[in-house]
Design a protein around this motif. Structure first.
Motif, PDB file in Angstrom:
ATOM      1  N   ALA A  33       0.824  -1.205   0.000  1.00  0.00           N
ATOM      2  CA  ALA A  33       0.000   0.000   0.000  1.00  0.00           C
ATOM      3  C   ALA A  33       0.864   1.263   0.000  1.00  0.00           C
ATOM      4  O   ALA A  33       0.532   2.255  -0.666  1.00  0.00           O
ATOM      5  CB  ALA A  33      -0.926  -0.008   1.206  1.00  0.00           C
ATOM      6  N   LYS A  34       1.964   1.232   0.732  1.00  0.00           N
ATOM      7  CA  LYS A  34       2.842   2.402   0.776  1.00  0.00           C
ATOM      8  C   LYS A  34       3.442   2.691  -0.593  1.00  0.00           C
ATOM      9  O   LYS A  34       3.553   3.852  -1.001  1.00  0.00           O
ATOM     10  CB  LYS A  34       3.953   2.181   1.805  1.00  0.00           C
ATOM     11  N   ARG A  36       2.138   1.914  -3.503  1.00  0.00           N
ATOM     12  CA  ARG A  36       1.077   2.459  -4.353  1.00  0.00           C
ATOM     13  C   ARG A  36       0.772   3.906  -4.006  1.00  0.00           C
ATOM     14  O   ARG A  36       0.604   4.757  -4.882  1.00  0.00           O
ATOM     15  CB  ARG A  36      -0.209   1.634  -4.236  1.00  0.00           C
ATOM     16  N   ASN A  37       0.704   4.223  -2.727  1.00  0.00           N
ATOM     17  CA  ASN A  37       0.395   5.594  -2.308  1.00  0.00           C
ATOM     18  C   ASN A  37       1.489   6.568  -2.716  1.00  0.00           C
ATOM     19  O   ASN A  37       1.209   7.727  -3.038  1.00  0.00           O
ATOM     20  CB  ASN A  37       0.189   5.651  -0.792  1.00  0.00           C
ATOM     21  N   LYS A  38       2.719   6.096  -2.716  1.00  0.00           N
ATOM     22  CA  LYS A  38       3.847   6.959  -3.047  1.00  0.00           C
ATOM     23  C   LYS A  38       3.959   7.210  -4.544  1.00  0.00           C
ATOM     24  O   LYS A  38       4.205   8.335  -4.980  1.00  0.00           O
ATOM     25  CB  LYS A  38       5.147   6.326  -2.528  1.00  0.00           C
ATOM     26  N   GLY A  40       1.684   5.636  -7.092  1.00  0.00           N
ATOM     27  CA  GLY A  40       0.480   5.426  -7.898  1.00  0.00           C
ATOM     28  C   GLY A  40       0.575   4.204  -8.778  1.00  0.00           C
ATOM     29  O   GLY A  40      -0.224   4.028  -9.696  1.00  0.00           O
ATOM     30  N   GLU A 301      -0.817   3.365 -13.113  1.00  0.00           N
ATOM     31  CA  GLU A 301      -1.085   2.359 -12.083  1.00  0.00           C
ATOM     32  C   GLU A 301      -0.691   0.947 -12.507  1.00  0.00           C
ATOM     33  O   GLU A 301      -0.035   0.216 -11.764  1.00  0.00           O
ATOM     34  CB  GLU A 301      -2.552   2.378 -11.674  1.00  0.00           C
TER      35      GLU A 301
END
Length: 358
Positions: A33-34, A36-38, A40, A301
């Motif tokens: 998740a980190k 992806r959040n960082k 995209g 993504e």
């Protein structure tokens, strides 16, 4: 006069995927998740060990031929944009000409550029066509940066994917009074370019060329603030590239958008090099010329950063998502390794053809 038109686009992505879960297993201080959040990004296509950029470029071109937008016998110039050539020499474009079964009367050469390369190649294609040197130019982009990246490099490995695209640029069937995209012709133009070689070391593979031959010393792996690499592998100054995008590329885009709007060219879609979502979102916030976020496309993504192929792949995805269609007025901008940057505008013709990617 005949104008150069962006007539069709197709792409190829290798089957293998590197997802965030696999990266998190290597970079244990991060979770999926980190990442992806960082960035995209959730996954990146990765070329097989035996698959080269040339192989992928051939696949993309074959998919373009399958649409019927052009017959291979009618292609009279091939531009292959890659920094992952099969050989030092001959030029990979010559090998690709044979693999694709193009005419021996077809011109062909490589363009050794990365993230800005597709826009640069479009400018060359437009010049070939409008000078009368060619009528149908096949622009192929392909990279396998994954082969240059150390598996422990937590700066570059989460960003880059491998992929290829094939774009047809051809002379219009009809004559137009002007080749100026701002005057309504279904063409592309307004090209502007930039180069700053003083910062070439921000994104570089140092060893393997004539300047620095491979040796036991160049194979030594170092850790430069998370960029784990040898001199034979990719080094990227992530902070430096980020600052370059905000301090050089963003003002460059601002000026071009302002000038285009002054000429009455309202832009429907902004398709930029898909570096990563954080960088693109940060750039969007700095523009003084207002750009609606719904027009500022991002498809990173599930694609990752495929270097010279990001913009044509984004063009395909934006067509699928309804942002781009025949008649769309678009801005393309590429920036990165070199350091190099380029942008242009396009008005897509009514017979614009896209080969679906998924």
């Amino acid at each position: 006069m005949k104008v150069a038109q962006l007539r069709g686009v197709a792409a190829y992505l290798p089957e293998a995927r590197l997802d965030n879960e696999a990266l998190a297993a290597v970079f244990t201080k991060w979770n999926a998740a980190k990442i992806r959040n960082k960035l995209g990004i959730t996954e990146r296509p990765i070329a097989a060990s035996c698959e080269t950029a040339l192989d992928m470029g051939v696949q993309a071109a074959e998919r373009l031929f399958e649409t019927g937008v052009v017959a291979r016998a009618d292609v009279d110039f091939l531009l292959f944009c890659t920094q992952s050539p099969d050989y030092f020499l001959p030029t990979s474009a010559c090998v690709m000409q044979n693999r694709l079964g193009l005419s021996t009367r077809c011109g062909a050469f490589d363009v050794n550029l990365g993230c800005s390369g597709w826009v640069y190649a479009l400018g060359v294609a437009k010049g070939l066509i409008e000078s009368g040197s060619a009528r149908k130019v096949l622009v192929v982009t392909a990279e396998t940066y994954s082969k240059y990246i150390n598996e422990l490099d937590r700066v570059s490995r989460p960003i880059f994917g491998d992929g290829a695209a094939a774009t047809l640029v051809e002379a219009s069937e009809e004559d137009y009074a002007t080749s100026d995209v701002f005057s309504g012709a279904p063409t592309f133009g307004g090209f502007e370019y930039g180069t700053d070689g003083s910062r070439a070391d921000m994104l570089i593979v140092e060893a393997g060329g004539s300047r620095l031959a491979k040796s036991d010393e160049t194979r030594v792996v170092r850790d430069a603030k998370g960029v784990v690499h040898s001199q034979e592998q990719l080094y990227m100054d992530g902070v430096g590239i980020f600052n370059f995008s905000l301090n050089v590329v963003a003002p460059f885009v601002d000026r071009l958008v302002r000038d285009a709007r002054a000429k009455g060219f309202e832009i429907d879609a902004f398709l930029f090099h898909q570096a990563n979502k954080f960088m693109l979102d940060s750039m969007l916030q700095t523009f003084t010329e207002r750009i609606e976020s719904s027009k500022f496309y991002n498809n990173v993504e599930t694609r990752g950063n495929t270097v010279s192929s990001t913009i044509p792949i984004a063009l395909i995805d934006a067509s699928r998502d309804g942002l781009v269609k025949p008649g769309t007025r678009a801005m393309f901008c590429g920036f990165g390794v070199g350091l190099s940057w380029a942008a242009c505008f396009a008005r897509l013709p009514e017979n614009f053809t896209v080969a679906p990617l998924d």
